[in-house]
Motif scaffolding. Structure first.
Motif, PDB file in Angstrom:
ATOM      1  N   UNK A 152      -4.463  11.441   1.329  1.00 23.66           N
ATOM      2  CA  UNK A 152      -3.169  10.791   1.183  1.00 23.66           C
ATOM      3  C   UNK A 152      -2.997   9.680   2.217  1.00 23.66           C
ATOM      4  N   UNK A 153      -3.416   9.958   3.454  1.00 22.58           N
ATOM      5  CA  UNK A 153      -3.328   8.960   4.522  1.00 22.58           C
ATOM      6  C   UNK A 153      -4.154   7.723   4.182  1.00 22.58           C
ATOM      7  N   UNK A 154      -5.377   7.925   3.706  1.00 27.12           N
ATOM      8  CA  UNK A 154      -6.249   6.803   3.366  1.00 27.12           C
ATOM      9  C   UNK A 154      -5.648   5.967   2.245  1.00 27.12           C
ATOM     10  N   UNK A 155      -5.170   6.635   1.197  1.00 25.21           N
ATOM     11  CA  UNK A 155      -4.614   5.922   0.055  1.00 25.21           C
ATOM     12  C   UNK A 155      -3.358   5.138   0.421  1.00 25.21           C
ATOM     13  N   UNK A 156      -2.481   5.769   1.190  1.00 23.66           N
ATOM     14  CA  UNK A 156      -1.229   5.099   1.543  1.00 23.66           C
ATOM     15  C   UNK A 156      -1.457   3.951   2.523  1.00 23.66           C
ATOM     16  N   UNK A 157      -2.213   4.213   3.601  1.00 29.37           N
ATOM     17  CA  UNK A 157      -2.440   3.171   4.606  1.00 29.37           C
ATOM     18  C   UNK A 157      -3.210   2.000   3.995  1.00 29.37           C
ATOM     19  N   UNK A 158      -4.218   2.325   3.151  1.00 33.13           N
ATOM     20  CA  UNK A 158      -4.984   1.260   2.520  1.00 33.13           C
ATOM     21  C   UNK A 158      -4.127   0.369   1.658  1.00 33.13           C
ATOM     22  N   UNK A 159      -3.274   0.974   0.843  1.00 34.61           N
ATOM     23  CA  UNK A 159      -2.394   0.187  -0.023  1.00 34.61           C
ATOM     24  C   UNK A 159      -1.317  -0.543   0.772  1.00 34.61           C
ATOM     25  N   UNK A 160      -0.786   0.114   1.798  1.00 34.15           N
ATOM     26  CA  UNK A 160       0.236  -0.539   2.627  1.00 34.15           C
ATOM     27  C   UNK A 160      -0.366  -1.740   3.352  1.00 34.15           C
ATOM     28  N   UNK A 161      -1.590  -1.570   3.861  1.00 36.92           N
ATOM     29  CA  UNK A 161      -2.284  -2.683   4.523  1.00 36.92           C
ATOM     30  C   UNK A 161      -2.518  -3.815   3.525  1.00 36.92           C
ATOM     31  N   UNK A 162      -2.930  -3.449   2.334  1.00 34.92           N
ATOM     32  CA  UNK A 162      -3.153  -4.432   1.282  1.00 34.92           C
ATOM     33  C   UNK A 162      -1.870  -5.196   0.973  1.00 34.92           C
ATOM     34  N   UNK A 163      -0.756  -4.461   0.937  1.00 34.48           N
ATOM     35  CA  UNK A 163       0.525  -5.108   0.659  1.00 34.48           C
ATOM     36  C   UNK A 163       0.906  -6.099   1.747  1.00 34.48           C
ATOM     37  N   UNK A 164       0.651  -5.730   2.995  1.00 31.48           N
ATOM     38  CA  UNK A 164       0.989  -6.615   4.118  1.00 31.48           C
ATOM     39  C   UNK A 164       0.150  -7.889   4.091  1.00 31.48           C
ATOM     40  N   UNK A 165      -1.112  -7.759   3.693  1.00 33.11           N
ATOM     41  CA  UNK A 165      -1.983  -8.938   3.686  1.00 33.11           C
ATOM     42  C   UNK A 165      -1.627  -9.936   2.594  1.00 33.11           C
ATOM     43  N   UNK A 166      -0.955  -9.491   1.547  1.00 37.47           N
ATOM     44  CA  UNK A 166      -0.642 -10.404   0.439  1.00 37.47           C
ATOM     45  C   UNK A 166       0.237 -11.580   0.855  1.00 37.47           C
ATOM     46  N   UNK A 167       1.422 -11.358   1.452  1.00 36.56           N
ATOM     47  CA  UNK A 167       2.207 -12.529   1.865  1.00 36.56           C
ATOM     48  C   UNK A 167       1.526 -13.333   2.962  1.00 36.56           C
TER      49      UNK A 167
END
Length: 501
Positions: free
Chosen positions: A63-78
């Motif tokens: 769960x940690x890997x999936x959430x942090x990975x997606x959250x990091x991905x979201x931050x990099x978009x803008x």
């Protein structure tokens, strides 16, 4: 002299043909969307079950890997969207350098996600690092590619057509990703292929003769095949698409003000945020649902493939529907189509034939969910251009912030669903799961997505760009383009006359 002749030839062409794209132009552009969807479908459908049953991580770590990975991905978009918008124009364009140079790093990091390292300590860090790195590289590819829609032509009708081609290829990409990953991996399951109890439970021992090492090897092979396809699609995009030059971009602060102040964009993003979250919850948990709740362990990869094939075949139909009845109506009918089948799949006793039938019907809704957001985003950008004709360089920010919210929602959905499985008593690497896990999976693929779909459609009802406003914007934009062309023509004629003197 050659450039003067080319410019004269351009002016002599009918106005409606100046920005027209050939079928090959649209196809080459569409191929650029395949890498994101191929890798996205493989990760969306299989990463959770891979981390739990192959890498054998504790559900809390997964769960940690999936959430942090997606959250990091979201931050990099803008962030990437801002950097792309501030990039200098080069001889290959402003977007293309990002696509070109991110590809090899994206391929390498994607491959390493599916490799199980030969050590236990640090395994969580391994997956977290390479998952985040891949998401960053993928963002460097996908954000400029998404914004490229506004730079291949200024004609709204041609952009809609190119978007339909892109959606067709992207859904085919999801089919390909699901097929490659599912067929290669599904053939080496280390769990029994048939339940040995009358009620269809999975409480049996391993009788397949397939080891965990064989399963690990299958995941590596599947990722290698996908990496090759990724490189080929990026090459087709690079060599087949020409980017049009635009004016100087906005600053980051100006871009943020632009986004939050444009009402249609905010309503579009919020509406599709809810509907996308619904389909992401369904996607992230469907493989586990088919395996443990329905008991179709040996058929789960084929059921996923049927969904994607159905979606691919119905993309042209939805494109026809939106041109005939409008994009808002297509969104209502397309997204809500999945609701009765979500209810049906969890309401009746497990039946393989019915599961396939429901998958075919669900694929129709998946197609609409793919097509509509990317078809409506250019309309929002055009609407902003009409209202703010002096502002330029905002396209990448519109697309990157949309992707930011969608990816953040995706990370949130995966993190919550994996934690829910942990609380339900999910046993890592076990071929049988408690009844509470089955109940949790049913909730995650039916009631929760249905509520999110309803909320999203209610927000989209307030979306103000209907067909009448869209056509009016198209006419006004064409007048602005013609005016700019005439001004440019007069300027060049003046310069040519001066040079003769």
């Amino acid at each position: 002299f050659k450039s003067v002749l080319n410019y004269c030839f351009f002016l002599l062409q009918p106005k409606e043909r100046r920005n027209r794209l050939s079928v090959w132009n649209k196809l080459f552009y569409a191929f650029g969307g395949a890498p994101y969807q191929i890798t996205g479908s493989a990760l969306g459908f299989f990463l959770q079950i891979y981390l739990l049953d192959v890498a054998q991580l504790d559900p809390s770590y997964a769960s940690l890997i999936l959430f942090v990975g997606r959250a990091w991905d979201a931050v990099t978009d803008p962030t990437v969207g801002f950097l792309v918008s501030r990039s200098k124009w080069t001889r290959i364009g402003r977007m293309m350098p990002w696509i070109l140079f991110s590809t090899p790093f994206a391929v390498l990091t994607y491959f390493l996600i599916w490799y199980v390292p030969p050590f236990e300590e640090g395994k969580v860090l391994w997956y977290l690092v390479f998952y985040c790195l891949f998401q960053s590289m993928q963002t460097c590819f996908h954000v400029p590619y998404s914004a490229l829609t506004m730079f291949i032509t200024s004609d709204q009708k041609e952009r809609d057509s190119a978007t339909a081609y892109r959606m067709m290829v992207e859904v085919m990409g999801t089919v390909l990703g699901t097929a490659i990953q599912g067929q290669i991996v599904g053939g080496v399951s280390s769990c029994p292929t048939e339940p040995d109890t009358a009620d269809g439970s999975n409480a049996t021992t391993n009788t397949t003769g397939v080891s965990l090492e064989d399963t690990k090897r299958a995941y590596v092979v599947a990722s290698g095949v996908i990496c090759i396809i990724y490189i080929l699609c990026a090459a087709i995009l690079f060599y087949g698409v020409k980017e049009q030059k635009e004016s100087d971009p906005l600053t980051f602060r100006q871009g943020l003000l632009v986004l939050v102040s444009h009402g249609p964009y905010v309503k579009l993003v919020v509406g599709f945020l809810f509907t996308s979250l619904a389909f992401m919850l369904l996607e992230g948990n469907f493989a586990l649902f088919i395996t443990y709740a329905l008991g179709h362990r040996k058929d789960f990869q084929n059921i996923l493939l049927v969904i994607m094939l159905s979606g691919t075949l119905t993309i042209p139909w939805w494109q026809w529907f939106l041109t005939q009845f409008g994009k808002k109506k297509a969104t209502y009918y397309g997204v809500s189509w999945a609701v009765p089948f979500m209810i049906l799949i969890v309401s009746i006793e497990s039946n393989l034939i019915l599961s396939y039938l429901v998958s075919v019907a669900a694929g129709v809704s998946v197609a609409a969910a793919f097509l509509m957001p990317w078809s409506m985003l250019p309309d929002v950008v055009d609407d902003f251009k009409v209202q703010n004709p002096k502002i330029h360089g905002h396209e990448a920010l519109f697309y990157s912030f949309y992707v930011f919210f969608i990816k953040f929602a995706s990370g949130l959905s995966l993190g919550i669903s994996t934690l829910s499985l942990k609380f339900a008593g999910y046993v890592t690497g076990d071929c049988s799961q408690p009844e509470a896990v089955s109940l949790t999976l049913k909730v995650l693929v039916s009631p929760v997505p249905i509520v999110l779909i309803i909320m999203g459609l209610l927000v989209l009802r307030t979306y103000p760009i209907d067909e009448e406003r869209r056509k009016r914007n198209r006419k006004l934009l064409q007048e602005m383009i013609d005016s700019e062309s005439e001004t440019s023509s007069e300027s060049e004629s003046s310069d040519l006359g001066s040079s003769r003197i």
